[in-house]
Motif scaffolding. Structure first.
Motif, PDB file in Angstrom:
ATOM      1  N   GLY A 218       0.799  -1.214   0.000  1.00 12.26           N
ATOM      2  CA  GLY A 218       0.000   0.000   0.000  1.00 12.26           C
ATOM      3  C   GLY A 218       0.833   1.266   0.000  1.00 12.26           C
ATOM      4  O   GLY A 218       1.967   1.297   0.492  1.00 12.26           O
ATOM      5  N   LEU A 219       0.250   2.335  -0.560  1.00 14.27           N
ATOM      6  CA  LEU A 219       0.892   3.641  -0.617  1.00 14.27           C
ATOM      7  C   LEU A 219       0.428   4.488   0.563  1.00 14.27           C
ATOM      8  O   LEU A 219      -0.736   4.431   0.961  1.00 14.27           O
ATOM      9  N   ASP A 220       1.344   5.265   1.123  1.00 14.49           N
ATOM     10  CA  ASP A 220       1.022   6.185   2.205  1.00 14.49           C
ATOM     11  C   ASP A 220       1.083   7.599   1.644  1.00 14.49           C
ATOM     12  O   ASP A 220       2.163   8.172   1.509  1.00 14.49           O
ATOM     13  N   LEU A 221      -0.075   8.143   1.336  1.00  9.68           N
ATOM     14  CA  LEU A 221      -0.154   9.451   0.680  1.00  9.68           C
ATOM     15  C   LEU A 221      -0.733  10.504   1.602  1.00  9.68           C
ATOM     16  O   LEU A 221      -1.210  11.551   1.154  1.00  9.68           O
ATOM     17  N   SER A 222      -0.674  10.258   2.902  1.00 11.01           N
ATOM     18  CA  SER A 222      -1.307  11.161   3.864  1.00 11.01           C
ATOM     19  C   SER A 222      -0.496  12.417   4.127  1.00 11.01           C
ATOM     20  O   SER A 222      -1.067  13.471   4.426  1.00 11.01           O
ATOM     21  N   ALA A 223       0.834  12.325   4.032  1.00 11.00           N
ATOM     22  CA  ALA A 223       1.685  13.476   4.348  1.00 11.00           C
ATOM     23  C   ALA A 223       3.043  13.289   3.692  1.00 11.00           C
ATOM     24  O   ALA A 223       3.426  12.176   3.311  1.00 11.00           O
ATOM     25  N   CYS A 224       3.779  14.392   3.596  1.00  7.77           N
ATOM     26  CA  CYS A 224       5.106  14.350   2.977  1.00  7.77           C
ATOM     27  C   CYS A 224       6.071  13.525   3.818  1.00  7.77           C
ATOM     28  O   CYS A 224       6.172  13.717   5.040  1.00  7.77           O
ATOM     29  N   ALA A 225       6.788  12.619   3.177  1.00 12.39           N
ATOM     30  CA  ALA A 225       7.751  11.773   3.880  1.00 12.39           C
ATOM     31  C   ALA A 225       8.923  12.580   4.427  1.00 12.39           C
ATOM     32  O   ALA A 225       9.582  12.151   5.380  1.00 12.39           O
TER      33      ALA A 225
ATOM     34  N   GLY B 248       6.580  16.039   6.695  1.00 11.50           N
ATOM     35  CA  GLY B 248       5.415  15.713   7.512  1.00 11.50           C
ATOM     36  C   GLY B 248       4.187  16.541   7.192  1.00 11.50           C
ATOM     37  O   GLY B 248       3.121  16.315   7.761  1.00 11.50           O
ATOM     38  N   SER B 249       4.290  17.486   6.277  1.00 10.62           N
ATOM     39  CA  SER B 249       3.173  18.343   5.913  1.00 10.62           C
ATOM     40  C   SER B 249       2.237  17.604   4.955  1.00 10.62           C
ATOM     41  O   SER B 249       2.671  16.771   4.150  1.00 10.62           O
ATOM     42  N   ASP B 250       0.953  17.959   5.027  1.00  9.11           N
ATOM     43  CA  ASP B 250      -0.012  17.375   4.094  1.00  9.11           C
ATOM     44  C   ASP B 250      -0.398  18.362   2.999  1.00  9.11           C
ATOM     45  O   ASP B 250      -1.391  18.158   2.289  1.00  9.11           O
ATOM     46  N   GLN B 251       0.386  19.422   2.825  1.00  5.53           N
ATOM     47  CA  GLN B 251       0.105  20.471   1.847  1.00  5.53           C
ATOM     48  C   GLN B 251       0.957  20.296   0.581  1.00  5.53           C
ATOM     49  O   GLN B 251       2.129  19.922   0.658  1.00  5.53           O
ATOM     50  N   ASP B 252       0.329  20.593  -0.578  1.00  2.49           N
ATOM     51  CA  ASP B 252       1.018  20.635  -1.871  1.00  2.49           C
ATOM     52  C   ASP B 252       1.800  19.345  -2.137  1.00  2.49           C
ATOM     53  O   ASP B 252       2.962  19.375  -2.548  1.00  2.49           O
ATOM     54  N   LEU B 253       1.162  18.229  -1.937  1.00  2.69           N
ATOM     55  CA  LEU B 253       1.795  16.933  -2.221  1.00  2.69           C
ATOM     56  C   LEU B 253       1.751  16.695  -3.723  1.00  2.69           C
ATOM     57  O   LEU B 253       0.690  16.740  -4.336  1.00  2.69           O
ATOM     58  N   ALA B 254       2.901  16.443  -4.312  1.00  3.24           N
ATOM     59  CA  ALA B 254       2.993  16.385  -5.771  1.00  3.24           C
ATOM     60  C   ALA B 254       3.633  15.114  -6.298  1.00  3.24           C
ATOM     61  O   ALA B 254       3.515  14.815  -7.492  1.00  3.24           O
ATOM     62  N   TRP B 255       4.314  14.372  -5.428  1.00  3.64           N
ATOM     63  CA  TRP B 255       5.095  13.226  -5.898  1.00  3.64           C
ATOM     64  C   TRP B 255       4.865  12.013  -4.993  1.00  3.64           C
ATOM     65  O   TRP B 255       4.378  12.148  -3.872  1.00  3.64           O
ATOM     66  N   VAL B 256       5.273  10.865  -5.512  1.00  2.57           N
ATOM     67  CA  VAL B 256       5.303   9.633  -4.722  1.00  2.57           C
ATOM     68  C   VAL B 256       6.706   9.049  -4.843  1.00  2.57           C
ATOM     69  O   VAL B 256       7.249   8.935  -5.958  1.00  2.57           O
ATOM     70  N   SER B 257       7.292   8.706  -3.724  1.00  4.42           N
ATOM     71  CA  SER B 257       8.617   8.082  -3.751  1.00  4.42           C
ATOM     72  C   SER B 257       8.496   6.647  -4.240  1.00  4.42           C
ATOM     73  O   SER B 257       7.769   5.854  -3.650  1.00  4.42           O
TER      74      SER B 257
ATOM     75  N   ALA C  43       7.858  21.142  -2.947  1.00  4.71           N
ATOM     76  CA  ALA C  43       9.111  21.802  -2.581  1.00  4.71           C
ATOM     77  C   ALA C  43      10.160  20.796  -2.147  1.00  4.71           C
ATOM     78  O   ALA C  43      11.330  20.874  -2.560  1.00  4.71           O
ATOM     79  N   ALA C  44       9.778  19.827  -1.319  1.00  6.75           N
ATOM     80  CA  ALA C  44      10.749  18.867  -0.802  1.00  6.75           C
ATOM     81  C   ALA C  44      11.294  17.958  -1.896  1.00  6.75           C
ATOM     82  O   ALA C  44      12.437  17.482  -1.817  1.00  6.75           O
ATOM     83  N   GLY C  45      10.494  17.711  -2.936  1.00  3.16           N
ATOM     84  CA  GLY C  45      10.930  16.793  -3.979  1.00  3.16           C
ATOM     85  C   GLY C  45      11.481  17.454  -5.213  1.00  3.16           C
ATOM     86  O   GLY C  45      11.858  16.754  -6.167  1.00  3.16           O
ATOM     87  N   ALA C  46      11.563  18.778  -5.222  1.00  2.00           N
ATOM     88  CA  ALA C  46      11.960  19.492  -6.434  1.00  2.00           C
ATOM     89  C   ALA C  46      13.314  19.027  -6.966  1.00  2.00           C
ATOM     90  O   ALA C  46      13.506  18.867  -8.173  1.00  2.00           O
TER      91      ALA C  46
ATOM     92  N   LEU D  15      11.038  10.804  -9.144  1.00  2.00           N
ATOM     93  CA  LEU D  15       9.810  10.572  -8.394  1.00  2.00           C
ATOM     94  C   LEU D  15       8.641  10.311  -9.335  1.00  2.00           C
ATOM     95  O   LEU D  15       8.679  10.653 -10.518  1.00  2.00           O
ATOM     96  N   LEU D  16       7.596   9.708  -8.788  1.00  2.00           N
ATOM     97  CA  LEU D  16       6.382   9.415  -9.540  1.00  2.00           C
ATOM     98  C   LEU D  16       5.336  10.501  -9.289  1.00  2.00           C
ATOM     99  O   LEU D  16       5.325  11.133  -8.238  1.00  2.00           O
ATOM    100  N   GLN D  17       4.459  10.701 -10.247  1.00  2.00           N
ATOM    101  CA  GLN D  17       3.426  11.722 -10.111  1.00  2.00           C
ATOM    102  C   GLN D  17       2.413  11.352  -9.029  1.00  2.00           C
ATOM    103  O   GLN D  17       2.100  10.175  -8.838  1.00  2.00           O
ATOM    104  N   LEU D  18       1.901  12.370  -8.361  1.00  2.00           N
ATOM    105  CA  LEU D  18       0.827  12.195  -7.379  1.00  2.00           C
ATOM    106  C   LEU D  18      -0.350  13.078  -7.794  1.00  2.00           C
ATOM    107  O   LEU D  18      -0.573  14.156  -7.255  1.00  2.00           O
ATOM    108  N   PRO D  19      -1.141  12.625  -8.781  1.00  2.00           N
ATOM    109  CA  PRO D  19      -2.345  13.379  -9.143  1.00  2.00           C
ATOM    110  C   PRO D  19      -3.310  13.420  -7.954  1.00  2.00           C
ATOM    111  O   PRO D  19      -3.353  12.479  -7.149  1.00  2.00           O
ATOM    112  N   PRO D  20      -4.079  14.488  -7.809  1.00  2.00           N
ATOM    113  CA  PRO D  20      -4.974  14.615  -6.656  1.00  2.00           C
ATOM    114  C   PRO D  20      -5.912  13.423  -6.465  1.00  2.00           C
ATOM    115  O   PRO D  20      -6.236  13.055  -5.335  1.00  2.00           O
ATOM    116  N   CYS D  21      -6.353  12.795  -7.555  1.00  2.00           N
ATOM    117  CA  CYS D  21      -7.310  11.703  -7.424  1.00  2.00           C
ATOM    118  C   CYS D  21      -6.724  10.481  -6.722  1.00  2.00           C
ATOM    119  O   CYS D  21      -7.485   9.636  -6.221  1.00  2.00           O
TER     120      CYS D  21
END
Length: 250
Positions: free
Chosen positions: A146-153, A156-165, A175-178, A184-190
């Motif tokens: 399973g993927l953990d998409l609740s917060a930035c690895a 720890g923020s749950d704002q502006d999540l854009a990627w998946v490790s 910002a953290a993954g720039a 990194l893999l895309q994290l579409p909102p859906c």
């Protein structure tokens, strides 16, 4: 002689001798299980033994490890899926993924319930595409990937999540993954819930779940990603647009 009775979804069928078939079902209490069905080529059984059909099965065998035989009775055919090319591609992908990923004879009741709901939506002519994405997420989660998409690895923020490790399966903020965006893999909102804005977002999300299916789950099983899934993604890429979240809520 050993015997059990269960209900399940028919996944695969292959001829066995002149008038029999080896049938594989995803059963509620017995997981992915195979058995020989006598008389499978008869006219009566032809309509029953279709991928995606809901069936009542009675398995009998001399020993638990034997393939044994199935007596199969219809519960729900879902034949309407066969007349919808997109839904049929979705059904084929579901059955193929369950066939290659599920361990034999191990129950997965939560995944079973999610699969029944998805196939019911397909058979009812509903827009099932976002539900299919959630089903792939459920498949990964139920099998331990399973993927953990609740917060930035990283933050720890749950704002502006854009990627998946791809290494951890955790979300990473923009910002953290720039610095490592190309890895990194895309994290579409859906992927975090809700309805995709359009097909491009849906396909992007499925590319991310597909990466974990292929490079984590199936790599560990030494199996390739089924061609049926690639055919589904190709169809979804060409399909008409999805309803917007506003349309869905109204």
């Amino acid at each position: 002689m050993m015997e059990w009775r269960d209900h399940g979804l028919l996944l695969t069928l292959r001829r066995h001798g002149e008038n029999s078939a080896i049938v594989e079902v995803f059963a509620h209490d017995h997981g992915r299980h195979a058995g020989v069905v006598r008389g499978a080529t008869s006219r009566r059984m032809a309509g029953v033994l279709q991928p995606g059909s809901q069936v009542d099965v009675t398995w009998r065998g001399r020993l638990e490890e034997h393939i044994g035989t199935f007596a199969v009775e219809p519960v729900r055919s879902r034949a309407a899926i066969l007349s919808d090319a997109d839904a049929l591609a979705g059904l084929n992908s579901v059955c193929a993924l369950l066939h290659v990923t599920l361990p034999e004879r191990e129950p997965h009741r939560r995944l079973y319930a999610g699969t029944v709901a998805l196939l019911d939506a397909m058979a009812a002519g509903q827009d099932w595409r976002a539900a299919y994405l959630r089903w792939e997420m459920l498949l990964l989660d139920d099998l331990g990937y399973g993927l953990d998409l609740s917060a930035c690895a990283v933050t720890g923020s749950d704002q502006d999540l854009a990627w998946v490790s791809p290494r951890s399966g955790r979300a990473v903020s923009r910002a953290a993954g720039a610095e490592w965006a190309d890895r990194l893999l895309q994290l579409p909102p859906c992927l975090r819930g809700g309805v995709p804005r359009d097909n491009a977002e849906l396909v992007a999300a499925l590319q991310t779940t597909g990466w974990f299916l292929e490079h984590r789950l199936l790599r560990d099983l030494h199996r390739p990603l089924p061609e049926a899934r690639a055919r589904l993604i190709a169809r979804l890429s060409r399909a008409p647009g999805l309803p917007s979240a506003q349309d869905t809520d109204s």
